[in-house]
Design a protein around this motif. Structure first.
Motif, PDB file in Angstrom:
ATOM      1  N   UNK B 220      -0.648   3.020  -9.385  1.00  0.00           N
ATOM      2  CA  UNK B 220      -0.860   3.486  -8.011  1.00  0.00           C
ATOM      3  C   UNK B 220      -2.068   2.770  -7.439  1.00  0.00           C
ATOM      4  N   UNK B 221      -2.179   2.806  -6.138  1.00  0.00           N
ATOM      5  CA  UNK B 221      -3.296   2.147  -5.476  1.00  0.00           C
ATOM      6  C   UNK B 221      -4.608   2.838  -5.824  1.00  0.00           C
ATOM      7  N   UNK B 222      -5.703   2.111  -5.653  1.00  0.00           N
ATOM      8  CA  UNK B 222      -7.019   2.723  -5.835  1.00  0.00           C
ATOM      9  C   UNK B 222      -7.145   3.879  -4.856  1.00  0.00           C
ATOM     10  N   UNK B 223      -7.809   4.938  -5.283  1.00  0.00           N
ATOM     11  CA  UNK B 223      -7.973   6.079  -4.405  1.00  0.00           C
ATOM     12  C   UNK B 223      -6.916   7.144  -4.626  1.00  0.00           C
ATOM     13  N   UNK B 224      -5.929   6.852  -5.452  1.00  0.00           N
ATOM     14  CA  UNK B 224      -4.923   7.843  -5.835  1.00  0.00           C
ATOM     15  C   UNK B 224      -5.210   8.259  -7.273  1.00  0.00           C
TER      16      UNK B 224
END
Lengths: 258, 258
Positions: B220-224
């Motif tokens: 998943x993307x950073x921040x998730x």
DNA sequence: CCATGTGAAAGCGTTCACAGCG
DNA sequence: CGCTGTGAACGCTTTCACATGG
């Protein structure tokens, strides 16, 4: 689950027994067994937690018809980095070929045996409430050689019923049936209040490995393995990072993998 | 779950907001916030994983009518050692009294807020198979403020049905309903093969925290935030230690706690 | 006096970087 | 030449031990 039936050919556990280890893998004797009369030294805990991931990654490589896998390749499939893969596998001995990689099939066999998966396990399910029934129905266990062969509950209304093909017995029968069926593992899905009492009875009956789903701390004697799966705790961890993003400093990180 | 309703009195999240932190807790500004313009620095990961255990231990202390708890006491209840408790709590600031211990109620409030539990969360359940249905019925979530407000499945036979009082929607509705219901967390209990695709859709719809039960790695993307619960892996870890006891060297250890 | 809070030390786990070998 | 296997460096976590202060 891909077809890996051809991979597990040798069902004898002789390689790591004391007498044959030096014959089967003499280099291990020099590199990885410095001090133990009874067998190989235990692997680092962090490594043990990753071996099942490598095993799963290897089934992916088998599906893709890869005869060999590099540490880079395995790492990508398992969601870790290549250095970690090499270090972890080096604890098992040198099963790779420099310039080539690891033989997919051979490595699968070694990991399987290292994890003690060359034979199946009989498992008890204790507590046939919501969570317990779900665990009883979960197919992933049997697929991987963990057979739930008996369930237990205190509720007389549930006793005699079934959960996923497994009969539910009264708690009073626990000792007898664990011994009769040769059960060594248990899934503990009772209310927290009775979990310690139940685990004591399981251990007394001969169970040596327990997976605890009850939201409570348990203590067991040395030599008994206990793993905890605490769903509410996992959500609370997510909650912390969620609120961190909203209120605290969050460093920029690369994309997470899990 | 003991009655701790009296403990959570302040539902405003102001203490850690930038503007009021220095007013509400000036000592924190000096001791625990050395370098962040946007708020407090993140806690060590190992500490975050233990905070929920302390929170649970504190509810035990509340039940026993203890007005204060020592680090020794908390440690025993949480199954860790006292030095760890003190170190962990010191990251939150100094809420203890030397010679006395920690105020049970006050510490509960601080931990609760630190974990972002001062408000409830709306949670989606994706995949209403065996495991999914069990999760939907599990009461521990709602009790701790995590409300499963929608379930999703691809199977038309399941859509329109319910799991533990929650309606099952078709996957096609995922984006719309996640937004409508303000869902920020998801329990991912789909087959492994579709898990990555599903998590991508969840994130696109606005979900920022995912608890993954599918036996596969997700990115998943950073921040998730992503936490993994892998039941087969836990059993394979138990299997390793079980076979270690039979074939390898196992050092004598004190009684284990989990 | 007693239990917290914390520097310092010790212990693990991860990552680096490259020697070694097929 | 390419990739493994591995010492060494690094960083995180745990533990120790005691100064600190109510």
């Amino acid at each position: 689950m891909p077809d890996v039936s051809g991979l597990v050919r040798d069902r004898h556990r002789t390689v790591y027994s004391c007498s044959s280890l030096f014959i089967a893998a003499p280099h291990l004797a020099l590199e990885a067994m410095p001090a133990s009369p009874a067998g190989r030294r235990l692997l680092p805990e962090a490594t043990v937690r990753r071996l099942p991931l490598y095993l799963r990654a290897l089934t992916g490589a088998v599906e893709d018809h890869q005869a060999t896998v590099s540490s880079e390749d395995l790492a990508a499939r398992a969601g870790v980095n290549a250095a970690k893969v090499r270090k972890d596998l080096s604890y098992l001995g040198s099963y790779g070929t420099r310039g080539i990689g690891y033989d997919t099939e051979l490595l699968y066999q070694h990991l399987s045996r290292e994890l003690g998966l060359e034979h199946d396990y009989n498992v008890a399910l204790v507590g046939a409430g919501n969570l317990g029934r779900a665990l009883g129905h979960y197919r992933g266990f049997t697929e991987r050689g963990f057979h739930v062969v008996a369930a237990f509950d205190t509720d007389p209304a549930k006793v005699g019923g079934h959960v996923g093909g497994t009969e539910i017995f009264p708690m009073a029968e626990l000792g007898r049936i664990v011994k009769e069926k040769g059960i060594t593992m248990a899934l503990l899905a009772t209310p927290a209040a009775v979990a310690q009492e139940v685990v004591d009875r399981l251990v007394e009956a001969g169970v040596t490995s327990v997976l605890n789903f009850a939201p409570t701390m348990l203590s067991v004697a040395a030599g008994i393995s206990l793993q905890r799966v605490d769903l509410a705790v996992e959500l609370q961890i997510l909650s912390y990072y969620d609120s961190s993003r909203r209120h605290r400093y969050v460093p920029a990180t690369a994309s997470a993998t899990s």
